[in-house]
Design an enzyme around this catalytic site. Structure first.
Site, PDB file in Angstrom:
ATOM      1  N   GLY A 134       0.819  -1.204   0.000  1.00 32.31           N
ATOM      2  CA  GLY A 134       0.000   0.000   0.000  1.00 32.31           C
ATOM      3  C   GLY A 134       0.854   1.255   0.000  1.00 32.31           C
ATOM      4  CG  ASN A 135       1.247   3.433  -2.633  1.00 25.83           C
ATOM      5  OD1 ASN A 135       0.211   3.921  -3.061  1.00 25.83           O
ATOM      6  ND2 ASN A 135       1.896   2.459  -3.275  1.00 25.83           N
ATOM      7  CB  SER A 184       9.706   2.607  -2.499  1.00 18.87           C
ATOM      8  OG  SER A 184       9.693   1.287  -2.947  1.00 18.87           O
ATOM      9  CB  SER A 233       5.075   4.985  -3.324  1.00 16.81           C
ATOM     10  OG  SER A 233       4.274   4.070  -4.027  1.00 16.81           O
ATOM     11  CD  GLU A 240       1.476   0.827  -6.677  1.00 20.83           C
ATOM     12  OE1 GLU A 240       1.261   1.191  -5.515  1.00 20.83           O
ATOM     13  OE2 GLU A 240       1.359  -0.350  -7.058  1.00 20.83           O
ATOM     14  CG  HIS A 279      -2.237   1.145  -3.605  1.00 14.84           C
ATOM     15  ND1 HIS A 279      -3.153   0.313  -4.199  1.00 14.84           N
ATOM     16  CD2 HIS A 279      -1.070   0.447  -3.566  1.00 14.84           C
ATOM     17  CE1 HIS A 279      -2.561  -0.830  -4.520  1.00 14.84           C
ATOM     18  NE2 HIS A 279      -1.301  -0.774  -4.135  1.00 14.84           N
ATOM     19  CG  HIS A 304      -1.796  -4.400  -7.302  1.00 19.11           C
ATOM     20  ND1 HIS A 304      -0.969  -3.614  -8.059  1.00 19.11           N
ATOM     21  CD2 HIS A 304      -1.491  -4.107  -6.006  1.00 19.11           C
ATOM     22  CE1 HIS A 304      -0.192  -2.901  -7.272  1.00 19.11           C
ATOM     23  NE2 HIS A 304      -0.493  -3.177  -6.029  1.00 19.11           N
TER      24      HIS A 304
HETATM   25 ZN   LIG Z   1       0.248  -2.159  -4.406  1.00 20.20          ZN
END
Ligand SMILES: [Zn+2]
Length: 224
Positions: free
Chosen positions: A37-38, A57, A86, A88, A107, A171
């Site tokens: 997650g983030n 990250s 991260s 993402e 996320h 995901h």
């Molecule tokens: Zn993820």
């Protein structure tokens, strides 16, 4: 790194601590495992310039510190922070560009969102919280790696303007909100709804699906 108080950070300590709180809360609520997650939050400087504050990250949430958050310009340039952002990050930026109302992104990789996601099933709202916070049926992106801007653009396009989340098959979930508190509530509501929807469907009955524009809201009701 410790926060150098002689240099004013673009992100307040309070905001950094709020992000940290919701990172840990996401594990406590069963929305994430390990370092998954983030979270990011959009900030606006005094001159109107926008940037985001995002989690680093691959850092364990129990050792993550407020000063580990990164401040990143909307073009992806890291403005503050020593760690890697991260993976993402480009996806977060694409969602912020597509949805000017989004001030925060959460996320998560929660179990029942993923149960429906691996089946390619969109998540219909069957609980009041879900319809109030997520606003409608959550679409599903087919599986692919989620670390590039092109994926982010298509993810944001699929989410559109009407709902506040999108499932990434195999995901997890990306949720947006006008605040971090609300984006987090979206992620919680979608997971709870996915679990109930899954069990209700297994029972063989037909779940009653709610529609945001068709629920009758009593006068004086306080809505999110
Ligand atoms: Zn993820």
């Amino acid at each position: 790194m410790s926060i150098d108080t002689s240099v004013r950070s673009l992100a307040s300590v309070q905001l950094r601590e709020e992000i940290l709180y919701y990172c840990r809360e996401s594990v406590r609520c069963g929305l994430n495992f390990n370092t998954q997650g983030n979270i990011s939050v959009r900030i606006t400087a005094d001159d109107g310039t926008e940037a985001i504050v995002i989690t680093p990250s691959d850092v364990r949430y129990d050792v993550l510190r407020p000063e580990d958050m990164l401040v990143v310009a909307m073009d992806g340039t890291v403005l503050e922070g020593d760690l890697l952002p991260s993976t993402e990050l480009p996806v977060h930026l694409a969602h912020y560009r597509r949805r000017p109302d989004a001030r925060a992104i959460v996320h998560t990789e929660s179990t029942f969102v993923n149960v429906l996601g691996v089946l390619g099933k969109q998540i219909d709202p069957v609980l009041l919280n879900m319809v109030l916070y997520a606003k409608g049926t959550i679409p599903v992106m087919p599986f692919e790696f989620s670390t590039n801007a092109d994926f982010g653009r298509r993810s944001a396009e699929l989410m559109g303007d009407a709902v506040n989340a999108v499932v990434w098959a195999n995901h997890g979930l990306l949720a947006v909100g006008v605040s971090l508190k609300l984006a987090f509530k979206v992620a919680v509501a979608v997971e709870e709804n996915a679990e109930v929807l899954h069990h209700a469907t297994l029972s063989g009955g037909v779940p009653n699906v709610l529609a945001y524009d068709r629920i009758e809201i009593p006068e004086g009701a306080r809505l999110p």
